[in-house]
Design a protein around this motif. Structure first.
Motif, PDB file in Angstrom:
ATOM      1  N   ILE A   1       5.147  -3.831  -4.780  1.00 32.04           N
ATOM      2  CA  ILE A   1       4.047  -4.805  -4.887  1.00 32.04           C
ATOM      3  C   ILE A   1       4.601  -6.216  -5.107  1.00 32.04           C
ATOM      4  CG2 ILE A   1       2.083  -5.530  -6.318  1.00 32.04           C
ATOM      5  CD1 ILE A   1       1.552  -2.463  -6.753  1.00 32.04           C
TER       6      ILE A   1
ATOM      7  N   LEU B   1      -0.087   5.123  -7.774  1.00 25.94           N
ATOM      8  CA  LEU B   1      -1.085   4.574  -8.697  1.00 25.94           C
ATOM      9  C   LEU B   1      -2.357   5.417  -8.718  1.00 25.94           C
ATOM     10  CD1 LEU B   1      -0.693   0.827  -7.609  1.00 25.94           C
ATOM     11  CD2 LEU B   1       0.247   1.875  -9.676  1.00 25.94           C
ATOM     12  N   ILE B   2      -2.694   5.999  -7.561  1.00 27.03           N
ATOM     13  CA  ILE B   2      -3.898   6.836  -7.447  1.00 27.03           C
ATOM     14  C   ILE B   2      -3.488   8.225  -6.947  1.00 27.03           C
ATOM     15  CG2 ILE B   2      -6.167   7.074  -6.357  1.00 27.03           C
ATOM     16  CD1 ILE B   2      -6.047   4.009  -5.834  1.00 27.03           C
TER      17      ILE B   2
ATOM     18  N   GLN C   1       6.587   1.386  -7.719  1.00 30.41           N
ATOM     19  CA  GLN C   1       5.351   0.728  -7.270  1.00 30.41           C
ATOM     20  C   GLN C   1       5.357  -0.773  -7.541  1.00 30.41           C
ATOM     21  OE1 GLN C   1       5.629   3.143  -9.498  1.00 30.41           O
ATOM     22  NE2 GLN C   1       4.110   3.039 -11.161  1.00 30.41           N
TER      23      GLN C   1
ATOM     24  N   LEU D   1       0.542   2.982  -3.195  1.00 35.05           N
ATOM     25  CA  LEU D   1      -0.792   3.411  -3.635  1.00 35.05           C
ATOM     26  C   LEU D   1      -0.827   4.839  -4.202  1.00 35.05           C
ATOM     27  CD1 LEU D   1      -3.626   2.152  -3.806  1.00 35.05           C
ATOM     28  CD2 LEU D   1      -4.127   3.197  -1.587  1.00 35.05           C
ATOM     29  N   PRO D   2      -0.202   5.836  -3.539  1.00 33.42           N
ATOM     30  CA  PRO D   2      -0.233   7.195  -4.093  1.00 33.42           C
ATOM     31  C   PRO D   2       0.455   7.339  -5.458  1.00 33.42           C
ATOM     32  CG  PRO D   2       0.333   7.260  -1.775  1.00 33.42           C
ATOM     33  CD  PRO D   2       0.385   5.822  -2.185  1.00 33.42           C
TER      34      PRO D   2
ATOM     35  N   SER E   1       0.811  -1.229   0.000  1.00 36.83           N
ATOM     36  CA  SER E   1       0.000   0.000   0.000  1.00 36.83           C
ATOM     37  C   SER E   1       0.842   1.275   0.000  1.00 36.83           C
ATOM     38  CB  SER E   1      -0.959  -0.007   1.198  1.00 36.83           C
ATOM     39  OG  SER E   1      -0.240   0.075   2.413  1.00 36.83           O
TER      40      SER E   1
ATOM     41  N   PHE F   1      -2.203   9.731   5.016  1.00 36.72           N
ATOM     42  CA  PHE F   1      -2.176   8.323   4.598  1.00 36.72           C
ATOM     43  C   PHE F   1      -0.871   7.659   5.028  1.00 36.72           C
ATOM     44  CE2 PHE F   1      -0.748   5.266   1.313  1.00 36.72           C
ATOM     45  CZ  PHE F   1      -1.749   4.311   1.431  1.00 36.72           C
ATOM     46  N   TYR F   2       0.261   8.344   4.816  1.00 36.96           N
ATOM     47  CA  TYR F   2       1.556   7.753   5.160  1.00 36.96           C
ATOM     48  C   TYR F   2       1.791   7.712   6.669  1.00 36.96           C
ATOM     49  CZ  TYR F   2       3.200   7.205   0.384  1.00 36.96           C
ATOM     50  OH  TYR F   2       3.354   6.771  -0.908  1.00 36.96           O
TER      51      TYR F   2
END
Length: 432
Positions: free
Chosen positions: A393, A314-315, A389, A311-312, A308, A325-326
């Motif tokens: 992943i 990718l989105i 990313q 994630l930022p 995750s 978020f972090y």
């Protein structure tokens, strides 16, 4: 000694051990902060800074097997106190050099090597002594309090180090670290390392093992413990794949997300807070009933959190939301690290025979210390070639796959037979 008195002494050990660890961890981390800052400020060279890190990591990797042998063959209390006194003298030597001719890189590197060696002997020996210092029912509490001390130091030392560095001279830093080390020696000297120990007494006239024979005996013992080997393999996979997080997190936040340095520092602080709160929680609750199962679930969660972080990328997110978020991600990661580590450590403490603890923990220390720098180097190279990313992943999926295989249901049932349902248990009994 009566059982009541032994339990009182064990309670004393719990808090003495915690205070000693807190003081020594805080002192060493403030010292490390000051020395790192000093090297970068005086030389402006990343190579000089990296050399100091090598002087810290390399001796730990090389000396750990000898520390394990010593912990199993000699008085553990003597080793811990001697190591602490040697640390005090090393800092005292650096203090004398700084007062007489000024600090030099050679003197700093030499001190770092000595401190690395002494901390390895002290760390391996203390890890081997937990079951001798406290009763079996409070091993989880001891491990949690130990981690809590480290987390307190991790949270407070950068702030204290930064505040002091601008106001006091380097000799004052060294005097403070010496003082902390001397207090540690005093506290450790009051502890009874044999209170609950179950070490075998040497037989008079029995031929003594050589160091090499003793180390081989440690490996043979380890081979006969399949669950223990599983735990060590899991720990090694975590240490290696954690390199993806160590390199990738800073790279993504600073280079890709352009996060302000103050905000970046706050996200790292959230990691230490997560570790601290979960350490406090585990120190107060009952011992985990199925440690391997809990650790397995924690590692699966760790893999999901690691993925995750990307994630930022990718989105797209607004800066404020991304920062929050972090902070949440790092807090969760710190908390889940304790959920993974503490039950595994407690399980290892209970599974390993007292006479082999030093050698087994030193094997784990050596392999872990070798794999972490290797992981960092490999991932540093990969992040320059592939999108960040997909590296994160991919590494997360590898971690999840490794733990699902290594801690598959049949292995978990071997570690915790009571988890099997009644049919499985009956079938096993019949087959025997």
């Amino acid at each position: 000694m009566e059982d009541v008195l032994k339990l009182k002494k064990a309670t004393y050990h719990l808090w003495t051990f915690t205070i000693s660890k807190l003081i020594s961890s805080f002192g060493s981390q403030v010292y490390a902060f000051a020395i790192s800052f000093y090297i970068l400020q005086v030389t402006g060279s990343a190579t000089s800074f990296a050399m100091n890190l090598i002087c810290s990591l390399l001796p730990r990797t090389l000396i750990a097997p000898f520390a394990g042998y010593a912990a199993d063959k000699y008085s553990r209390k003597t080793i811990v106190i001697t190591a602490q006194i040697a640390s005090t003298f090393a800092i005292g030597g650096l203090l004398l050099v700084s007062l007489s001719s000024g600090l030099s890189l050679v003197a700093i590197y030499a001190t770092t090597v000595v401190l690395s060696i002494t901390s390895t002997f002290s760390g391996v020996t203390f890890s081997s002594s937990i079951t001798g210092l406290v009763d079996e029912g409070r091993i989880q509490k001891a491990m949690s309090l130990n981690q809590m001390s480290i987390s307190f130091a991790a949270i407070g030392s950068p702030a204290v180090g930064g505040l002091l560095y601008g106001t006091v001279s380097m000799p004052v830093f060294l005097i403070m670290y010496m003082t902390a080390s001397i207090i540690g020696v005093f506290l450790e000297s009051t502890m009874n390392f044999k209170l609950f120990a179950k070490r075998k007494e040497g037989i008079v006239g029995e031929p003594k093992e050589s160091m090499l024979q003793s180390m081989k005996a440690g490996l043979v013992y380890l081979k006969l413990q399949p669950i223990l080997i599983t735990l060590i393999w899991i720990a090694l996979f975590i240490n290696f794949l954690f390199g993806a997080f160590l390199v990738g997190y800073s790279f993504i936040l600073i280079e890709k997300m352009k996060m302000v340095s103050t905000h970046f520092g706050l996200t790292e602080g959230a990691f230490a807070v997560g570790m601290l709160l979960l350490s406090i929680y585990l120190s107060m609750r009952k011992e985990v009933k199925y440690p391997l199962l809990v650790s397995k679930r924690g590692i699966l969660g760790m893999g999901a959190i690691m993925a995750s972080v990307a994630l930022p990328l990718l989105i797209p997110m607004q800066y404020g939301f991304m920062f929050g978020f972090y902070v949440f991600i790092m807090f969760s990661f710190g908390a889940i690290m304790i959920i993974v580590n503490t039950p595994m450590q407690v399980m290892m403490q209970k599974m390993i025979d007292d006479d082999y603890k030093g050698r087994v923990f030193s094997i784990l220390e050596t392999m872990s210390m070798a794999l972490m720098p290797l992981g960092v180097v490999i991932y540093g190279f990969l992040y320059d070639i592939f999108p960040a990313q997909w590296i994160l992943i991919g590494s997360s999926l590898l971690l999840i796959g490794a733990v699902l295989f290594l801690a598959r249901p049949s292995v978990v049932r071997k570690a915790h037979p009571e988890l099997g349902d009644s049919k499985v248990v009956k079938a096993e009994v019949v087959s025997e």
